[in-house]
Design a protein around this motif. Structure first.
Motif, PDB file in Angstrom:
ATOM      1  N   GLN A  70     -11.432  -1.688   0.764  1.00 50.90           N
ATOM      2  CA  GLN A  70     -12.306  -0.774   0.014  1.00 50.90           C
ATOM      3  C   GLN A  70     -11.513   0.423  -0.518  1.00 50.90           C
ATOM      4  N   CYS A  71     -10.598   0.923   0.301  1.00 49.61           N
ATOM      5  CA  CYS A  71      -9.766   2.052  -0.138  1.00 49.61           C
ATOM      6  C   CYS A  71      -8.879   1.643  -1.315  1.00 49.61           C
ATOM      7  N   LEU A  72      -8.366   0.420  -1.290  1.00 49.31           N
ATOM      8  CA  LEU A  72      -7.559  -0.045  -2.416  1.00 49.31           C
ATOM      9  C   LEU A  72      -8.404  -0.147  -3.685  1.00 49.31           C
ATOM     10  N   ASP A  73      -9.648  -0.601  -3.532  1.00 49.15           N
ATOM     11  CA  ASP A  73     -10.552  -0.633  -4.692  1.00 49.15           C
ATOM     12  C   ASP A  73     -10.742   0.771  -5.260  1.00 49.15           C
ATOM     13  N   SER A  84       0.836  -1.208   0.000  1.00 49.96           N
ATOM     14  CA  SER A  84       0.000   0.000   0.000  1.00 49.96           C
ATOM     15  C   SER A  84       0.863   1.247   0.000  1.00 49.96           C
ATOM     16  N   GLU A  85       1.938   1.202   0.748  1.00 52.86           N
ATOM     17  CA  GLU A  85       2.852   2.342   0.766  1.00 52.86           C
ATOM     18  C   GLU A  85       3.515   2.514  -0.597  1.00 52.86           C
ATOM     19  N   ALA A 116      -6.599   7.676  -1.705  1.00 55.98           N
ATOM     20  CA  ALA A 116      -7.164   6.353  -1.417  1.00 55.98           C
ATOM     21  C   ALA A 116      -6.086   5.382  -0.953  1.00 55.98           C
ATOM     22  N   SER A 117      -4.891   5.461  -1.543  1.00 56.32           N
ATOM     23  CA  SER A 117      -3.779   4.592  -1.120  1.00 56.32           C
ATOM     24  C   SER A 117      -3.353   4.916   0.302  1.00 56.32           C
ATOM     25  N   ALA A 131      -1.193  -2.032  -5.773  1.00 59.30           N
ATOM     26  CA  ALA A 131      -2.483  -2.100  -5.081  1.00 59.30           C
ATOM     27  C   ALA A 131      -3.092  -3.495  -5.192  1.00 59.30           C
ATOM     28  N   GLU A 132      -2.942  -4.141  -6.351  1.00 55.77           N
ATOM     29  CA  GLU A 132      -3.447  -5.509  -6.509  1.00 55.77           C
ATOM     30  C   GLU A 132      -2.721  -6.467  -5.570  1.00 55.77           C
TER      31      GLU A 132
END
Length: 107
Positions: free
Chosen positions: A74-77, A33-34, A94-95, A49-50
């Motif tokens: 959800q934020c990653l989506d 995520s970072e 979002a990330s 992100a995937e």
């Protein structure tokens, strides 16, 4: 005797490094995520992100705060959706939100 002591010391060092190198799925999700947060382009963000989503999904069997794990997913989506649309600031936000939720998910 010296060989036995050196062998024991080497084995202890290798075991300690192996244990220290083991990260939980949630920790890996945080790392990806970072990486997504600092991605320079949409392709890299989508890739990171995937991977973060996959690791966070695998973390369901770990001792984590599930609500924050789910919100992080959800934020990653959202980050993926924004990256595909080319909205750089929105994908970064979002990330960052995903990373924040995953951090709060740790017990």
């Amino acid at each position: 005797m010296n060989i036995l002591l050196w062998s024991l010391a080497a084995l202890t060092l290798l075991t300690a490094n192996a244990v220290a190198g083991t990260r939980s799925h949630l920790e890996q999700a945080m790392q990806y995520s970072e990486a997504a947060l600092y991605a320079r382009d949409a392709k890299t963000l989508i890739e990171k992100a995937e991977e973060a989503k996959q690791q966070a999904s695998l973390a369901s069997g770990e001792k984590v705060r599930g609500r924050h794990r789910e919100q992080g997913l959800q934020c990653l989506d959202n980050a993926l959706k924004e990256a595909r649309a080319g909205n750089v600031e929105a994908w970064r936000t979002a990330s960052k939100d995903a990373l924040d939720h995953f951090t709060r998910a740790t017990p």
